[in-house]
Scaffold this active site. Structure first.
Site, PDB file in Angstrom:
ATOM      1  N   GLU A 155      72.424  79.546  48.933  1.00  0.00           N
ATOM      2  CA  GLU A 155      72.809  80.352  47.780  1.00  0.00           C
ATOM      3  C   GLU A 155      72.646  79.578  46.576  1.00  0.00           C
ATOM      4  OE1 GLU A 155      75.980  83.821  47.167  1.00  0.00           O
ATOM      5  OE2 GLU A 155      76.620  81.947  47.626  1.00  0.00           O
ATOM      6  N   GLY A 289      82.753  75.075  45.771  1.00  0.00           N
ATOM      7  CA  GLY A 289      83.943  74.707  46.566  1.00  0.00           C
ATOM      8  C   GLY A 289      83.467  74.848  48.248  1.00  0.00           C
ATOM      9  N   ALA A 290      82.952  75.992  48.433  1.00  0.00           N
ATOM     10  CA  ALA A 290      82.563  76.474  50.049  1.00  0.00           C
ATOM     11  C   ALA A 290      81.354  77.482  49.607  1.00  0.00           C
ATOM     12  CB  ALA A 290      83.757  76.941  50.818  1.00  0.00           C
ATOM     13  N   MET A 291      80.766  77.625  51.025  1.00  0.00           N
ATOM     14  CA  MET A 291      79.453  78.487  51.152  1.00  0.00           C
ATOM     15  C   MET A 291      79.807  79.242  52.607  1.00  0.00           C
ATOM     16  SD  MET A 291      77.018  79.959  49.918  1.00  0.00           S
ATOM     17  CE  MET A 291      76.199  81.273  51.137  1.00  0.00           C
ATOM     18  N   GLU A 292      79.791  80.619  52.362  1.00  0.00           N
ATOM     19  CA  GLU A 292      80.053  81.351  53.597  1.00  0.00           C
ATOM     20  C   GLU A 292      79.153  81.695  54.755  1.00  0.00           C
ATOM     21  OE1 GLU A 292      78.607  84.272  50.047  1.00  0.00           O
ATOM     22  OE2 GLU A 292      79.652  82.680  50.295  1.00  0.00           O
ATOM     23  N   ASN A 293      78.108  80.561  54.838  1.00  0.00           N
ATOM     24  CA  ASN A 293      77.030  80.999  56.018  1.00  0.00           C
ATOM     25  C   ASN A 293      77.594  81.541  57.057  1.00  0.00           C
ATOM     26  OD1 ASN A 293      75.305  79.082  54.323  1.00  0.00           O
ATOM     27  ND2 ASN A 293      76.697  77.464  54.976  1.00  0.00           N
ATOM     28  N   HIS A 325      88.943  83.145  51.418  1.00  0.00           N
ATOM     29  CA  HIS A 325      87.874  83.568  50.769  1.00  0.00           C
ATOM     30  C   HIS A 325      86.619  83.629  51.369  1.00  0.00           C
ATOM     31  CE1 HIS A 325      85.892  84.337  46.802  1.00  0.00           C
ATOM     32  NE2 HIS A 325      84.645  83.584  47.359  1.00  0.00           N
ATOM     33  N   GLU A 326      86.213  82.521  52.073  1.00  0.00           N
ATOM     34  CA  GLU A 326      84.980  82.414  52.789  1.00  0.00           C
ATOM     35  C   GLU A 326      84.833  83.492  53.799  1.00  0.00           C
ATOM     36  OE1 GLU A 326      82.636  80.789  51.312  1.00  0.00           O
ATOM     37  OE2 GLU A 326      84.061  80.092  49.714  1.00  0.00           O
ATOM     38  N   HIS A 329      84.060  86.902  53.085  1.00  0.00           N
ATOM     39  CA  HIS A 329      82.809  87.235  52.912  1.00  0.00           C
ATOM     40  C   HIS A 329      81.987  87.432  54.150  1.00  0.00           C
ATOM     41  CE1 HIS A 329      81.909  86.077  48.868  1.00  0.00           C
ATOM     42  NE2 HIS A 329      82.473  85.100  48.893  1.00  0.00           N
TER      43      HIS A 329
END
Length: 995
Positions: A155, A289-293, A325-326, A329
């Site tokens: 992303e 911070g993070a990625m919601e894969n 949060h993730e 998503h």
């Protein structure tokens, strides 16, 4: 083969044609963790919707060795299609295939017929880059040996760096992923492993189950060494946390949070999580911070790993927030995805709102909705008060623009208008609307209007249409300030409850100034008004420029016009007695809710910054907060006292402000002390750290001495470590700086590493500032952490922030080439370098520099930072003399507390030798002199300052021995905690730091 080179800085995000759509990707990857390269094999099944002889797809930094296209006839036969020409548009990152066609008219005039199928085949090569984008490498250490893993971050527009694809959110497809892992490594992807083949050389080929239909930016591949812990949630979903070897137990907090959050969202949305497993992976080098894969969420280590007993209260809360949060998503973003980045807020705004909903449900004792007001809500209003802000729904034209809208508008303002709408509709109606939205559009793409339509379905005849109201909030930039003026006069002997009438006027709020006669923008504002005697708030919808409203309230009662801070607007009480009533009873007697005590001060500070009210009025109001006990309220007050410190610190009267601020905060610090107590409430540990940190930043002698003592005695609670580390570096010199550098380099726990790195930025010694600046671009500091060090340096003193800006100019070409492709990292670093100034001359220099050094990857960040600097300069010029006079008034003279050492001593203009804690010793590694011109705005960026070898700033062994902590701590006591010496040192350091 053809080389698809990098997208240029002026890339236009041309939308791909929908004549040909990908249906399924069969992707095989073979990464080489020694040469940092990878090979790829890919087949893409295509649905041809319209007859065409052209196919376009995205590919960046890939060598396409083989590209073949076959047309599939209705009977399943494959027919090769000749590719006449292959064009690579490096400015758009698009490859165009021009196909041989028959020229027979109609469909026969095209190589591919409408309503047919085809397949693209690729063999290609790529690089495991160090850009934190695409398919990249991340370094970790096992038993002192540096090793590397291969991970993905796609992303917003970086799947194209890993495989040729239709790299836009609306081109959803199924992905079959196969990855080869070297011996001793494993592979994690979105889906469970279907099968695995082991080869003679010890390598293994992992074959994963097909994904659901999803967007390219959600594909995840991680290849490396991992430990893990696991659990199963209430619904039977397998949840794992993966870490580098030896760290898995640090993932226990996140594991519990993930299992609970997954169950909470399942039931609250009434939509099951659609996958069999959920993995959370800690990645050492990570941009965001993070990625919601989907099914394989990746995190920066500081966002996932925590250790109760070693981690601060705020840090643990933040880990739980980011995990929630993730996971949000997985529904908002993955199951239902925005059609284009214009609608990013449907992903990020909802996740930011839902994270608070989730954590508050799991841990109601943490008061997360109050925390929301003090964080996300204030972030949204602060950024959106700039002329250079943008609407929630914003047209984006380039890849660089897309990356820049991952900001507080898409996240925090998006969440805040959702919260406002939920309060307006009622949470049950809103919940039903979200369920309808998710179930109606699952596995599809949506635009904002789809959300409004779903909520409208649940309104059941409501008089106000959701879309009509909310369009004013999502499609125009900014937000309103409401001027409240009482127009009904009362005598003092009227009944305790009666009607009072107010005239309300709305206009856009800007921190650069407010014009209440400007009605060029208008919002439909759901007002929630509470009063001292009313049992329930009054709800009013304001849809015109001005209106009158009548409220039941006693003549001297407070009336508050944004109950629980659910409205995305500010309030200016133009009738002075309204402010007095709110302060004297609502704040001082805590009759207002904590959110509103925070919001009242938050609005007053913003009105000061905009020049609507004078700074002195805010200082008068602070008397009502002396008995405040809520952490979130104090957090707002402290942040604004820090802003006052920042803006006015170079004024000759500033010592009076230090006295005022210390007098206000010292009772809080004394009440809470340095140790946790049995009667501590939730969030008291965070308040303790905030108060002591602020006083330490003012070099309060008692706080400074105690912080140093506890540091050397290793008697620090986790919440106070960062504060004490900063005090030690700020009050020390090379020996203390080197000790902190050792701590940074040797720390195994990521939060401890973060504390030490930020502490290094608290030095005000010019030589050490230069050493820290060189350190920032060295291999010792990961790219994602550079901005933390630079921001700490830039905020520590005026001299340091000037050094930071000079460093940025001298090293601009390195910074730009290394970091501009990294989502979040680049923009945050640019902001840290320039946003702390408070004078127009530097603003002019910044503007001139970026005129000659265009920076499209951060142009929005630069514009916003410049606006902040100019607003601060105007504030300083406008109010400095009035504040000077205010401090001289006998009625507001601040008395020192019972401790004789509370009020700081006046600062000296220049540092004196007595400010040194140890003998001054030069750094052994020489600091190179940057090559610059004599004109500040013109910088030679082709020859940046070279980095030194990062040896320790040397200190003779004898000097080290004099402060080494021993078993009886006698040498340390003789030097550091003798009463007279402590006071002399602290006061001298205070003068030094403020010079």
């Amino acid at each position: 083969g053809a080389v698809c080179s990098a997208v240029s800085s002026t890339a236009m995000a041309s939308r791909l044609s929908r004549a040909v759509l990908p249906r399924k990707y069969r992707l095989t990857l073979d990464p080489d963790l020694s040469s940092f390269t990878f090979r790829g094999w890919l087949e893409i099944d295509l649905d041809v919707r319209e007859a065409t002889s052209v196919i376009q797809f995205h590919a960046v930094d890939l060598d396409l060795d083989v590209v073949k296209l076959v047309r599939i006839s209705p009977d399943g036969q494959h027919h090769d299609v000749i590719i006449q020409n292959k064009e690579n548009d490096t400015t758009a990152g698009i490859t165009t295939l021009r196909l041989n066609h028959g020229g027979g008219g109609g469909d026969d005039d095209h190589a591919l017929h409408s309503n047919s199928t085809a397949m693209l085949r690729f063999e290609y090569r790529g690089t495991l880059n160090d850009l934190l984008a695409g398919f990249y490498r991340s370094r970790y250490t096992v038993e002192g040996e540096d090793r590397y893993m291969a991970v993905t971050q796609f992303e917003a527009c970086d799947a194209r760096r890993c495989f040729p694809c239709w790299d836009e959110p609306s081109f959803k497809a199924v992905f079959e992923v196969n990855v080869k892992a070297p011996a001793g490594r494993i592979v994690i992807s979105n889906m469970p492993v279907k099968s695995m083949d082991t080869h003679q050389d010890g390598s293994s080929m992992y074959h994963f189950e097909d994904t659901p239909i999803m967007s390219t930016y959600l594909v995840c591949v991680c290849v490396g060494e991992y430990d893990y812990i696991e659990t199963t949630n209430k619904e039977g979903v397998l949840v794992r946390v993966y870490t580098t070897p030896g760290k898995k137990e640090q993932g226990r907090v996140a594991l519990d949070a993930a299992a609970a959050s997954l169950s909470m969202f399942h039931h609250w949305f009434n939509v099951p999580y659609p996958l069999k497993k959920l993995d959370l992976l800690a990645i050492p080098d990570f941009s965001a911070g993070a990625m919601e894969n989907w099914g394989a969420i990746t995190f920066r280590e500081t966002a996932l790993l925590a250790v109760p007993g070693q981690s601060s209260e705020a840090y643990i809360h933040n880990v739980c927030r980011i995990v929630a949060h993730e996971l949000a998503h997985q529904w908002f973003g993955n199951l239902v995805t925005m059609e284009w980045w214009t609608h990013l807020w449907l992903n990020e705004g909802f996740a930011r709102w839902a994270e608070t909903l989730c954590v508050d449900h799991i841990h109601p004792e943490w008061n997360f909705w109050q925390k929301y007001v003090g964080n996300a809500y204030t972030q949204a209003l602060n950024l959106d008060s700039l002329k250079s802000s943008h609407a929630i729904e914003v047209a984006v034209k380039s890849e660089k623009e897309i990356n820049q809208i991952f900001d507080a508008i898409s996240y925090a303002k998006g969440a805040s208008v959702i919260r406002m709408l939920a309060a307006f509709l009622g949470i049950e109606t809103f919940q039903k609307g979200l369920h309808y939205y998710l179930t109606t559009h699952q596995f599809q793409n949506t635009v904002t209007e789809d959300l409004w339509a779903s909520l409208r379905t649940m309104q059941m005849g409501a008089s106000v249409d959701v879309e009509t109201m909310m369009t004013s909030w999502t499609k125009q930039v900014g937000y309103p300030v409401i001027r409240v003026e009482e127009i009904t006069q009362h005598q003092q002997n009227v009944p305790s409850t009666t009607a009072r009438t107010f005239r309300l006027t709305q206009t856009r709020f800007l921190r650069t100034g407010v014009n209440f006669d400007d009605h060029s923008q208008r919002w439909m504002i759901p007002l929630t008004i509470s009063s001292q005697t009313s049992a329930h708030p009054t709800k009013v919808l304001m849809s015109e420029d001005s209106m009158t409203v009548t409220i039941e309230a006693g003549p001297n009662d407070w009336v508050y016009f944004n109950s629980r801070q659910t409205g995305v607007y500010r309030v200016y009480y133009a009738t002075p007695r309204l402010v007095t009533a709110i302060g004297a009873a609502g704040v001082a007697n805590k009759q207002l809710l904590a959110e509103d005590r925070l919001g009242f001060e938050f609005d007053l500070f913003a009105l000061v910054l905009a020049g609507v009210i004078p700074t002195t009025q805010l200082l008068d109001i602070y008397q009502y907060y002396r008995d405040e006990d809520d952490q979130f309220v104090w957090g707002s007050v402290i942040s604004h006292l820090q802003a006052l410190t920042h803006v006015f610190s170079e004024e000759d009267w500033y010592a009076s402000f230090d006295s005022f601020a210390c007098d206000l905060l010292m009772p809080v610090a004394k009440r809470l002390g340095w140790e946790s107590r049995s009667d501590d409430r939730p969030n008291d540990a965070t308040l303790r750290a905030q108060a002591i940190s602020f006083l330490g930043g003012l070099s309060h002698p008692d706080i400074t001495a105690e912080g140093i003592r506890r540091y050397h005695a290793d008697a620090l609670a986790p919440d106070l470590r960062a504060t004490a580390y900063g005090i030690v570096v700020a009050c020390g010199q090379k020996q203390q700086y080197n000790a902190m550098l050792d701590k940074y380099e040797s720390a195994e726990f990521v939060e401890e590493k973060k504390r030490a790195l930020s502490a290094l930025g608290r030095t005000t010694d010019p030589e050490l500032v230069q050493h820290a600046l060189h350190l920032a671009l060295s291999p010792k500091v990961r790219s994602q952490d550079i901005s933390a060090l630079i921001d700490s340096l830039a905020s520590s003193s005026p001299a340091s922030r000037r050094a930071v800006w000079q460093w940025a100019k001298d090293n601009w070409s390195t910074i730009d080439s290394r970091l501009s492709s990294s989502l979040f990292v680049f923009g945050s670093l640019v902001t840290a370098c320039i946003t702390h100034f408070t004078d127009s001359a530097t603003a002019d220099d910044i503007e001139q520099f970026f005129t000659t050094h265009p920076c499209p990857a951060a142009d929005r960040n630069i514009a916003q930072a410049l606006e902040r600097v100019r607003a601060a300069a105007a504030w300083r010029s406008r109010d400095s003399q009035a504040v000077r006079s205010w401090y001289k008034k006998p009625s507001v003279t601040v008395q020192a507390s019972t401790s004789a050492t509370i009020a700081p001593a006046p600062r000296a203009v220049e540092p004196t030798p007595s400010a040194k804690v140890a003998t001054s010793v030069p750094i052994t590694t020489p600091t190179p002199t940057p090559t610059t011109s004599t004109t500040p705005a013109k910088v030679v960026t082709s020859t940046p300052t070279p980095a030194p070898s990062y040896a320790r700033a040397s200190t003779p062994a004898a000097a080290v021995a004099t402060t080494k902590t021993t078993s009886d701590d006698s040498s340390y006591s003789n030097i550091m905690i003798g009463a007279g010496v402590v006071l002399a040192i602290a006061l001298a350091v205070y003068a030094w730091r403020r010079s």
